[in-house]
Design a protein around this motif. Structure first.
Motif, mmCIF file in Angstrom:
data_model
loop_
_atom_site.group_PDB
_atom_site.id
_atom_site.type_symbol
_atom_site.label_atom_id
_atom_site.label_comp_id
_atom_site.label_asym_id
_atom_site.label_seq_id
_atom_site.Cartn_x
_atom_site.Cartn_y
_atom_site.Cartn_z
ATOM 1 N N LEU A 110 -7.501 -3.174 -9.943
ATOM 2 C CA LEU A 110 -6.390 -4.080 -9.650
ATOM 3 C C LEU A 110 -5.568 -4.381 -10.892
ATOM 4 N N LEU A 111 -6.245 -4.562 -12.033
ATOM 5 C CA LEU A 111 -5.525 -4.913 -13.253
ATOM 6 C C LEU A 111 -4.637 -3.768 -13.724
ATOM 7 N N VAL A 112 -5.158 -2.546 -13.722
ATOM 8 C CA VAL A 112 -4.337 -1.418 -14.171
ATOM 9 C C VAL A 112 -3.186 -1.180 -13.201
ATOM 10 N N ALA A 113 -3.385 -1.470 -11.923
ATOM 11 C CA ALA A 113 -2.293 -1.317 -10.950
ATOM 12 C C ALA A 113 -1.161 -2.284 -11.252
ATOM 13 N N VAL A 114 -1.496 -3.543 -11.514
ATOM 14 C CA VAL A 114 -0.473 -4.546 -11.818
ATOM 15 C C VAL A 114 0.251 -4.202 -13.110
ATOM 16 N N VAL A 115 -0.503 -3.854 -14.152
ATOM 17 C CA VAL A 115 0.105 -3.517 -15.440
ATOM 18 C C VAL A 115 1.008 -2.294 -15.294
ATOM 19 N N SER A 116 0.565 -1.282 -14.547
ATOM 20 C CA SER A 116 1.368 -0.075 -14.356
ATOM 21 C C SER A 116 2.701 -0.388 -13.690
ATOM 22 N N MET A 117 2.660 -1.203 -12.641
ATOM 23 C CA MET A 117 3.893 -1.551 -11.949
ATOM 24 C C MET A 117 4.859 -2.281 -12.877
ATOM 25 N N LEU A 118 4.345 -3.230 -13.638
ATOM 26 C CA LEU A 118 5.208 -3.996 -14.533
ATOM 27 C C LEU A 118 5.784 -3.125 -15.641
ATOM 28 N N VAL A 119 4.970 -2.235 -16.199
ATOM 29 C CA VAL A 119 5.449 -1.362 -17.279
ATOM 30 C C VAL A 119 6.495 -0.391 -16.759
ATOM 31 N N LEU A 120 6.225 0.243 -15.606
ATOM 32 C CA LEU A 120 7.169 1.216 -15.062
ATOM 33 C C LEU A 120 8.469 0.546 -14.621
ATOM 34 N N ALA A 167 11.604 3.009 -15.080
ATOM 35 C CA ALA A 167 11.449 4.341 -14.501
ATOM 36 C C ALA A 167 11.709 4.393 -13.000
ATOM 37 N N LEU A 168 11.782 3.247 -12.325
ATOM 38 C CA LEU A 168 11.826 3.256 -10.866
ATOM 39 C C LEU A 168 13.057 3.948 -10.282
ATOM 40 N N PRO A 169 14.257 3.769 -10.819
ATOM 41 C CA PRO A 169 15.395 4.487 -10.224
ATOM 42 C C PRO A 169 15.224 6.007 -10.245
ATOM 43 N N GLY A 170 14.727 6.560 -11.347
ATOM 44 C CA GLY A 170 14.517 8.004 -11.422
ATOM 45 C C GLY A 170 13.452 8.483 -10.459
ATOM 46 N N LEU A 171 12.376 7.720 -10.319
ATOM 47 C CA LEU A 171 11.317 8.091 -9.376
ATOM 48 C C LEU A 171 11.807 7.969 -7.940
ATOM 49 N N GLY A 204 0.802 -1.224 0.000
ATOM 50 C CA GLY A 204 0.000 0.000 0.000
ATOM 51 C C GLY A 204 0.832 1.269 0.000
ATOM 52 N N ILE A 205 1.680 1.423 1.007
ATOM 53 C CA ILE A 205 2.500 2.634 1.094
ATOM 54 C C ILE A 205 3.545 2.687 -0.024
ATOM 55 N N PRO A 206 4.223 1.580 -0.379
ATOM 56 C CA PRO A 206 5.126 1.651 -1.534
ATOM 57 C C PRO A 206 4.428 2.084 -2.826
ATOM 58 N N PHE A 207 3.188 1.643 -3.037
ATOM 59 C CA PHE A 207 2.481 2.073 -4.244
ATOM 60 C C PHE A 207 2.089 3.538 -4.149
ATOM 61 N N LEU A 208 1.768 4.002 -2.934
ATOM 62 C CA LEU A 208 1.552 5.443 -2.743
ATOM 63 C C LEU A 208 2.813 6.216 -3.118
ATOM 64 N N VAL A 220 14.105 6.114 0.491
ATOM 65 C CA VAL A 220 13.640 5.064 -0.410
ATOM 66 C C VAL A 220 14.867 4.405 -1.036
ATOM 67 N N ARG A 221 14.995 3.100 -0.827
ATOM 68 C CA ARG A 221 16.182 2.379 -1.285
ATOM 69 C C ARG A 221 15.788 1.247 -2.237
ATOM 70 N N GLY A 222 16.674 0.286 -2.371
ATOM 71 C CA GLY A 222 16.434 -0.831 -3.269
ATOM 72 C C GLY A 222 15.251 -1.682 -2.872
ATOM 73 N N TRP A 223 14.922 -1.705 -1.568
ATOM 74 C CA TRP A 223 13.779 -2.492 -1.122
ATOM 75 C C TRP A 223 12.502 -2.047 -1.814
ATOM 76 N N TRP A 224 12.384 -0.726 -2.056
ATOM 77 C CA TRP A 224 11.175 -0.200 -2.695
ATOM 78 C C TRP A 224 11.071 -0.702 -4.137
ATOM 79 N N ILE A 225 12.183 -0.671 -4.845
ATOM 80 C CA ILE A 225 12.173 -1.145 -6.233
ATOM 81 C C ILE A 225 11.822 -2.630 -6.280
ATOM 82 N N ALA A 226 12.348 -3.414 -5.341
ATOM 83 C CA ALA A 226 12.041 -4.848 -5.306
ATOM 84 C C ALA A 226 10.554 -5.096 -5.046
ATOM 85 N N LEU A 227 9.986 -4.328 -4.129
ATOM 86 C CA LEU A 227 8.564 -4.502 -3.820
ATOM 87 C C LEU A 227 7.690 -4.155 -5.023
#
Length: 511
Positions: free
Chosen positions: A402-412, A418-422, A64-68, A434-441
């Motif tokens: 739920l579907l758009v959330a999963v697709v968004s995470m996989l695409v980003l 895009a995750l390192p820049g964000l 929840g919070i990582p997606f926020l 925010v460290r590598g744990w966030w990218i892994a999650l």
């Protein structure tokens, strides 16, 4: 005009929240909705009671919070609505933003009807107009719902409050980001908290309240070995936090540049969960009273959703001391919680229209809200409104959000990397590193868990048609609605941005 100057002018025209406090209240207002009050208590009860708190907290902290964080970073860095923020990240991802806009448009159409029902019942509470049989009154006298099907017979008891809801909504949305959205949150959220605290205190004083709390919080530790319980926890977090359909991207784009976004996400996430637990206490204290008054176990009266709000709670009001006040506080809380969420849902669509067509706030508001209101009034103030609402809500929540959330995470994570820049953007002013744990999650753990939830929902709805509705209704208002928001969303990407809309400016990842 330089690109930077163009971006600054565009941002000024869009509007900003006046402070971080207003943003946090608006985000809490979006997150705290009907699901907190009528969904969480029953989900917790059905999935281990007090033991459910453990997977719930794990889901909050790991998903929840990582997606926020993800949505805050995307909107705050790229300074646009969901489609514009995705387009500034990479033109290939713009369709994800429009998919989210489509989901929000669909939700707004039916969500307003539930707010209208709650508004009616807040006033019906004083005279206990539902009589001795709240079930027959709600489905019969109030909604005039017969057999599942399509009817154009309007129901005045729904039409009038629904008109009132849309009238107020149009005014609020036309007032803008700070004067409309922000001020509504600043006023409504403290009132909601006070009203619900009063409700909880009154419920705790009822005879049998302790039995209700025992039923809710007594831990069933064996439930922790059931993967379905963990899936329920992750599903509840996503349903209740208003993540996955563009709201938090849009709201974070209205926040001043040098702002602590990770700290804000922690406040919003924990506040939402705190309210859910408070709701569980109030609802199950009242259900404990009802069980004692009826001479049955709490499990026999425990329910969720529409059944809890418009059948079980009126039955409690009939028996409780000062029941009229209890009923008013409950339904008034539903109105406030639903209204602040509805404002945020509409803002996603209005913001996207403004960005895409560079139009005024008033014009964008009218272009969005008038069609929304007309569809809502025609579709959900009729005798078939309940059935259509139930089907659309089920399919849009499961196979939209739920579907758009999963697709968004996989695409980003894997498509545009895009995750390192964000992550770097979040760490610029964030109080929570925010460290590598966030990218892994975001890239692995959360997509796998939510993917499991989606597959399980898909298998269930195929094996057992939802709600025993006719197949043609499930196809028309369920599957077709879920597919429609996806198709229309990606068709909107074919419309070119206006030349003066800065797409290639600051904060955009290189493709």
């Amino acid at each position: 005009m330089s690109t930077t100057a163009g971006e600054d002018l565009h941002e000024a025209n869009r509007g900003l929240f006046s402070s971080r406090r207003v943003f946090i209240l608006a985000a809490i207002g979006s997150a705290v909705g009907l699901g907190n009050i009528w969904r969480f208590p029953y989900v917790a009860y059905e999935n281990g009671g007090g033991a459910f708190i453990l997977p719930y907290l794990v889901a909050l902290l790991s998903a929840g919070i990582p997606f926020l964080f993800l949505e805050y970073a995307l909107g705050h860095k790229h300074r646009g609505s969901a489609p514009l923020s995705f387009a500034r990240l990479s033109r290939r991802t713009e369709g994800l933003g429009w998919w989210q806009v489509g989901v929000c448009f669909m939700i707004a159409v039916y969500y307003a009807a539930v707010v209208a029902w709650a508004l009616s019942y807040a006033f019906l509470s004083f005279g206990r107009a539902w009589g001795d049989d709240p079930d027959a009154y709600f489905f019969g006298d109030y909604l005039q719902a017969g057999e599942p099907g399509v009817s154009l017979d309007f129901v005045p008891g729904v039409l009038i409050p629904l008109l009132a809801v849309w009238g107020v909504l149009i005014v609020i949305m036309a007032l803008g980001v700070q004067n409309g959205v922000g001020r509504t949150a600043v006023i409504f959220i403290p009132i909601l908290l006070l009203a619900f605290l009063a409700l909880v205190i009154q419920a705790l004083l009822l005879p049998g309240a302790g039995a209700g709390l025992d039923a809710l919080f007594a831990p069933n530790w064996s439930a922790l070995t059931d993967p379905v319980v963990w899936a329920a926890a992750y599903g509840q977090i996503f349903f209740s936090l208003s993540i996955g359909f563009g709201i938090m991207i849009t709201y974070s784009s209205y926040v001043k540049r040098r702002t602590d976004m990770t700290g804000s996400a922690m406040v919003v996430g924990l506040s939402n969960s705190g309210f859910e637990i408070l709701a569980g206490i109030g609802v199950f204290a009242a259900l404990g009273f009802m069980a004692q008054a009826s001479g049955v176990a709490v499990g026999e009266v425990a329910t969720s959703g529409i059944g809890l709000a418009f059948v079980a709670f009126p039955a409690i009001v009939n028996e409780a001391p000062a029941g009229a006040l209890l009923g008013f506080l409950f339904f008034f809380s539903l109105v406030l919680a639903g209204f602040t969420s509805l404002v945020s849902i509409l803002e996603v669509v209005i913001s996207a229209v403004r960005d895409k067509f560079e139009t005024s706030r008033l014009r964008a508001t009218l272009v969005v809200t008038i069609p929304c209101a007309l569809i809502s009034l025609i579709g959900f103030s009729t005798a078939s409104g309940l059935f259509v609402l139930d089907i659309v809500d089920h399919f849009i929540n499961r196979f939209g959000i739920l579907l758009v959330a999963v697709v968004s995470m996989l695409v980003l994570a894997w498509g545009v990397r895009a995750l390192p820049g964000l992550r770097d953007h979040l760490n610029t002013d964030g109080s929570v590193p925010v460290r590598g744990w966030w990218i892994a999650l975001i890239s692995v753990v959360t997509p796998i868990v939510l993917g499991f939830v989606l597959v399980r929902e898909l298998v269930t709805v195929i094996q057992e048609p939802y709600g025993e509705y006719p197949q043609w209704m499930l196809f028309t208002f369920g599957w077709a609605a879920a597919v429609l928001v996806l198709v229309v969303g990606f068709l909107l990407t074919r419309i070119r941005w206006r030349p003066d809309t800065p797409i290639h400016g600051r904060g955009r990842e290189e493709e």
